[in-house]
Design a protein around this motif. Structure first.
Motif, PDB file in Angstrom:
ATOM      1  N   GLN A  65       0.837  -1.205   0.000  1.00 21.39           N
ATOM      2  CA  GLN A  65       0.000   0.000   0.000  1.00 21.39           C
ATOM      3  C   GLN A  65       0.872   1.254   0.000  1.00 21.39           C
ATOM      4  O   GLN A  65       0.608   2.202  -0.745  1.00 21.39           O
ATOM      5  CB  GLN A  65      -0.934   0.009   1.202  1.00 21.39           C
ATOM      6  CG  GLN A  65      -1.851   1.208   1.236  1.00 21.39           C
ATOM      7  CD  GLN A  65      -2.796   1.186   2.423  1.00 21.39           C
ATOM      8  OE1 GLN A  65      -2.907   0.179   3.109  1.00 21.39           O
ATOM      9  NE2 GLN A  65      -3.469   2.288   2.654  1.00 21.39           N
ATOM     10  N   ARG A  67       3.935   1.558  -1.105  1.00 20.66           N
ATOM     11  CA  ARG A  67       4.580   1.678  -2.423  1.00 20.66           C
ATOM     12  C   ARG A  67       3.599   2.203  -3.459  1.00 20.66           C
ATOM     13  O   ARG A  67       3.966   3.011  -4.312  1.00 20.66           O
ATOM     14  CB  ARG A  67       5.158   0.340  -2.863  1.00 20.66           C
ATOM     15  CG  ARG A  67       6.444   0.002  -2.160  1.00 20.66           C
ATOM     16  CD  ARG A  67       7.148  -1.210  -2.788  1.00 20.66           C
ATOM     17  NE  ARG A  67       7.997  -1.813  -1.778  1.00 20.66           N
ATOM     18  CZ  ARG A  67       7.745  -2.938  -1.138  1.00 20.66           C
ATOM     19  NH1 ARG A  67       6.667  -3.642  -1.426  1.00 20.66           N
ATOM     20  NH2 ARG A  67       8.572  -3.394  -0.221  1.00 20.66           N
ATOM     21  N   ALA A  68       2.353   1.704  -3.398  1.00 21.45           N
ATOM     22  CA  ALA A  68       1.332   2.165  -4.343  1.00 21.45           C
ATOM     23  C   ALA A  68       1.062   3.659  -4.182  1.00 21.45           C
ATOM     24  O   ALA A  68       0.684   4.335  -5.140  1.00 21.45           O
ATOM     25  CB  ALA A  68       0.037   1.366  -4.144  1.00 21.45           C
ATOM     26  N   GLU A  69       1.272   4.159  -2.975  1.00 18.48           N
ATOM     27  CA  GLU A  69       1.084   5.586  -2.703  1.00 18.48           C
ATOM     28  C   GLU A  69       2.366   6.381  -2.940  1.00 18.48           C
ATOM     29  O   GLU A  69       2.437   7.572  -2.628  1.00 18.48           O
ATOM     30  CB  GLU A  69       0.589   5.779  -1.275  1.00 18.48           C
ATOM     31  CG  GLU A  69      -0.785   5.185  -1.036  1.00 18.48           C
ATOM     32  CD  GLU A  69      -1.185   5.144   0.428  1.00 18.48           C
ATOM     33  OE1 GLU A  69      -0.366   5.517   1.302  1.00 18.48           O
ATOM     34  OE2 GLU A  69      -2.330   4.721   0.702  1.00 18.48           O
ATOM     35  N   GLY A  70       3.412   5.702  -3.455  1.00 18.07           N
ATOM     36  CA  GLY A  70       4.653   6.371  -3.796  1.00 18.07           C
ATOM     37  C   GLY A  70       5.637   6.532  -2.653  1.00 18.07           C
ATOM     38  O   GLY A  70       6.575   7.313  -2.746  1.00 18.07           O
ATOM     39  N   GLY A  71       5.472   5.788  -1.590  1.00  8.82           N
ATOM     40  CA  GLY A  71       6.373   5.916  -0.448  1.00  8.82           C
ATOM     41  C   GLY A  71       6.900   4.577   0.005  1.00  8.82           C
ATOM     42  O   GLY A  71       6.800   3.576  -0.703  1.00  8.82           O
ATOM     43  N   GLU A  72       7.459   4.592   1.165  1.00  6.07           N
ATOM     44  CA  GLU A  72       7.959   3.373   1.817  1.00  6.07           C
ATOM     45  C   GLU A  72       7.303   3.255   3.177  1.00  6.07           C
ATOM     46  O   GLU A  72       7.022   4.271   3.826  1.00  6.07           O
ATOM     47  CB  GLU A  72       9.472   3.424   1.993  1.00  6.07           C
ATOM     48  CG  GLU A  72      10.250   3.197   0.710  1.00  6.07           C
ATOM     49  CD  GLU A  72      10.059   1.798   0.118  1.00  6.07           C
ATOM     50  OE1 GLU A  72      10.057   0.819   0.893  1.00  6.07           O
ATOM     51  OE2 GLU A  72       9.896   1.695  -1.102  1.00  6.07           O
TER      52      GLU A  72
END
Length: 83
Positions: A65, A67-72
């Motif tokens: 989730q 990663r899908a939001e562009g983070g870690e």
């Protein structure tokens, strides 16, 4: 199992102790503790294993989730929320 010293045909305290002595390098005190724990609370190791699988699946999901939001995923924050 019957060929091991102290081991009988049944999985009882003597058999389990003999098998652990033969196949592990844990101390005698730890060996006695583990045998007592597993014989006295047989579902505990199963519950631990299932809980670990659930925890890891939740962590993988949270990582996906993030990663899908562009983070870690902040692992420390994740684990702190879970306690």
């Amino acid at each position: 199992v019957a060929a091991l010293p102290g081991a009988g045909r049944e999985w009882n305290r003597a058999t389990v102790t003999a098998v652990l002595r033969h196949h592990t390098v844990i101390s005698e005190g730890r060996l006695r503790f583990e045998v007592s724990r597993h014989l006295g609370w047989p579902a505990q190791p199963l519950a631990y294993a299932v809980g670990e699988r659930v925890w890891r699946a939740g962590r993988r999901s949270a990582q996906a989730q993030a990663r899908a939001e562009g983070g870690e995923l902040d692992l420390r924050a994740f684990h702190n929320r879970g306690i």
